[in-house]
Every structure is written in C-alpha cells, then in structure tokens.
Design a protein around this motif. Structure first.
Motif, PDB file in Angstrom:
ATOM      1  N   SER A   1      -0.680  -6.624   5.997  1.00 51.87           N
ATOM      2  CA  SER A   1       0.336  -7.337   5.225  1.00 51.87           C
ATOM      3  C   SER A   1       1.475  -6.370   4.953  1.00 51.87           C
ATOM      4  O   SER A   1       1.344  -5.165   5.119  1.00 51.87           O
ATOM      5  CB  SER A   1      -0.242  -7.870   3.913  1.00 51.87           C
ATOM      6  OG  SER A   1      -0.574  -6.794   3.066  1.00 51.87           O
ATOM      7  N   SER A   2       2.580  -6.915   4.536  1.00 51.04           N
ATOM      8  CA  SER A   2       3.735  -6.063   4.265  1.00 51.04           C
ATOM      9  C   SER A   2       3.792  -5.718   2.789  1.00 51.04           C
ATOM     10  O   SER A   2       3.018  -6.208   1.974  1.00 51.04           O
ATOM     11  CB  SER A   2       5.012  -6.784   4.677  1.00 51.04           C
ATOM     12  OG  SER A   2       5.198  -7.917   3.852  1.00 51.04           O
ATOM     13  N   GLY A   3       4.741  -4.915   2.428  1.00 51.14           N
ATOM     14  CA  GLY A   3       4.948  -4.568   1.037  1.00 51.14           C
ATOM     15  C   GLY A   3       5.531  -5.720   0.244  1.00 51.14           C
ATOM     16  O   GLY A   3       5.612  -5.655  -0.985  1.00 51.14           O
ATOM     17  N   ALA A   4       5.922  -6.784   0.925  1.00 50.51           N
ATOM     18  CA  ALA A   4       6.499  -7.942   0.232  1.00 50.51           C
ATOM     19  C   ALA A   4       5.474  -8.591  -0.694  1.00 50.51           C
ATOM     20  O   ALA A   4       5.826  -9.074  -1.770  1.00 50.51           O
ATOM     21  CB  ALA A   4       7.015  -8.956   1.249  1.00 50.51           C
ATOM     22  N   GLY A   5       4.216  -8.604  -0.306  1.00 49.31           N
ATOM     23  CA  GLY A   5       3.181  -9.188  -1.157  1.00 49.31           C
ATOM     24  C   GLY A   5       3.013  -8.407  -2.448  1.00 49.31           C
ATOM     25  O   GLY A   5       2.899  -8.990  -3.527  1.00 49.31           O
ATOM     26  N   LEU A   6       3.048  -7.089  -2.339  1.00 51.85           N
ATOM     27  CA  LEU A   6       2.933  -6.244  -3.525  1.00 51.85           C
ATOM     28  C   LEU A   6       4.161  -6.406  -4.420  1.00 51.85           C
ATOM     29  O   LEU A   6       4.041  -6.525  -5.636  1.00 51.85           O
ATOM     30  CB  LEU A   6       2.757  -4.786  -3.120  1.00 51.85           C
ATOM     31  CG  LEU A   6       2.585  -3.766  -4.230  1.00 51.85           C
ATOM     32  CD1 LEU A   6       1.362  -4.097  -5.065  1.00 51.85           C
ATOM     33  CD2 LEU A   6       2.468  -2.367  -3.653  1.00 51.85           C
ATOM     34  N   ALA A   7       5.336  -6.445  -3.804  1.00 50.29           N
ATOM     35  CA  ALA A   7       6.568  -6.627  -4.582  1.00 50.29           C
ATOM     36  C   ALA A   7       6.577  -7.984  -5.277  1.00 50.29           C
ATOM     37  O   ALA A   7       6.977  -8.092  -6.442  1.00 50.29           O
ATOM     38  CB  ALA A   7       7.779  -6.475  -3.678  1.00 50.29           C
ATOM     39  N   ALA A   8       6.125  -9.019  -4.585  1.00 49.43           N
ATOM     40  CA  ALA A   8       6.072 -10.354  -5.188  1.00 49.43           C
ATOM     41  C   ALA A   8       5.067 -10.400  -6.336  1.00 49.43           C
ATOM     42  O   ALA A   8       5.318 -11.030  -7.367  1.00 49.43           O
ATOM     43  CB  ALA A   8       5.708 -11.395  -4.125  1.00 49.43           C
ATOM     44  N   PHE A   9       3.951  -9.726  -6.172  1.00 44.23           N
ATOM     45  CA  PHE A   9       2.933  -9.660  -7.225  1.00 44.23           C
ATOM     46  C   PHE A   9       3.503  -9.010  -8.485  1.00 44.23           C
ATOM     47  O   PHE A   9       3.350  -9.539  -9.591  1.00 44.23           O
ATOM     48  CB  PHE A   9       1.731  -8.862  -6.693  1.00 44.23           C
ATOM     49  CG  PHE A   9       0.631  -8.656  -7.689  1.00 44.23           C
ATOM     50  CD1 PHE A   9      -0.247  -9.684  -7.984  1.00 44.23           C
ATOM     51  CD2 PHE A   9       0.464  -7.437  -8.317  1.00 44.23           C
ATOM     52  CE1 PHE A   9      -1.279  -9.488  -8.897  1.00 44.23           C
ATOM     53  CE2 PHE A   9      -0.556  -7.230  -9.220  1.00 44.23           C
ATOM     54  CZ  PHE A   9      -1.429  -8.265  -9.509  1.00 44.23           C
ATOM     55  N   LEU A  10       4.167  -7.885  -8.321  1.00 52.70           N
ATOM     56  CA  LEU A  10       4.757  -7.190  -9.465  1.00 52.70           C
ATOM     57  C   LEU A  10       5.889  -7.994 -10.084  1.00 52.70           C
ATOM     58  O   LEU A  10       6.000  -8.092 -11.310  1.00 52.70           O
ATOM     59  CB  LEU A  10       5.236  -5.805  -9.045  1.00 52.70           C
ATOM     60  CG  LEU A  10       4.143  -4.835  -8.616  1.00 52.70           C
ATOM     61  CD1 LEU A  10       4.748  -3.547  -8.079  1.00 52.70           C
ATOM     62  CD2 LEU A  10       3.188  -4.545  -9.744  1.00 52.70           C
ATOM     63  N   ALA A  11       6.744  -8.590  -9.252  1.00 54.31           N
ATOM     64  CA  ALA A  11       7.859  -9.389  -9.760  1.00 54.31           C
ATOM     65  C   ALA A  11       7.356 -10.612 -10.530  1.00 54.31           C
ATOM     66  O   ALA A  11       7.923 -10.976 -11.568  1.00 54.31           O
ATOM     67  CB  ALA A  11       8.760  -9.821  -8.615  1.00 54.31           C
TER      68      ALA A  11
END
Length: 98
Positions: free
Chosen positions: A31-41
């Motif tokens: 997966s990309s870092g987008a999932g982590l960024a979306a989780f934090l956001a």
C-alpha cells in the motif's frame, strides 16, 4: 484495574495493531503512504469536529467530556507504551525472533 487505567491500555492495544498494519503495508509496498496519511487526517478531523460540537452545541456533553476525557501524560504514557508492546508482540509472533 479501574476504568480510568483500563481505557488508555485498551486504546493503546487497538492503536498498536492498526498502526502496525498500516506501516507494514507501506514498508512492504502493498500500500502507499496515502492510507497512513488518510488515517492520521481522519483522526485530526474527528477530534476537531468532536471538540467543536461538544463545546458549541451541548453543554451537557461538554461537562461529560471534561469529567471523563483527561488527556495528559498520565493517560498518554500507558497508551503509547501499550501500543508499542502490542505492535512488538504482533511483529514477533508473525515473524519470529530470528
């Protein structure tokens, strides 16, 4: 163990497992870092909205939150420690000690 001590520990267990899943997917290329960024956001937005609605719309909810939600080092330290221990235990269980 009281509810005030148990809740940060339970939240730390959930947080450790979720963050391990997100980071493992990112590090292995699944997966990309987008999932982590979306989780934090999503957490930032949820906390902001909850604080806004509690403070503006419901004095009763504001009193309840002030009585029950006590963010501080006393609650943050066990939550982060439990998150680290949970992530470490899951990691060692799945990958072994070697």
């Amino acid at each position: 163990m009281t509810r005030h001590a148990l809740l940060p520990v339970a939240m730390g267990c959930a947080m450790g497992a979720m963050m391990l899943m997100l980071l493992h997917g990112m590090l292995t290329g699944q997966s990309s870092g987008a999932g982590l960024a979306a989780f934090l956001a999503a957490h930032v937005v949820a906390v902001t909205l909850a604080a806004f609605f509690a403070a503006r719309l419901s004095p009763r909810l504001r009193r309840a939150l002030s009585r029950h939600h006590q963010p501080g080092l006393r609650h943050l330290a066990p939550m982060l420690a439990t998150a680290g221990l949970t992530a470490g235990a899951i990691h060692l269980t799945l990958h072994g000690l070697t």
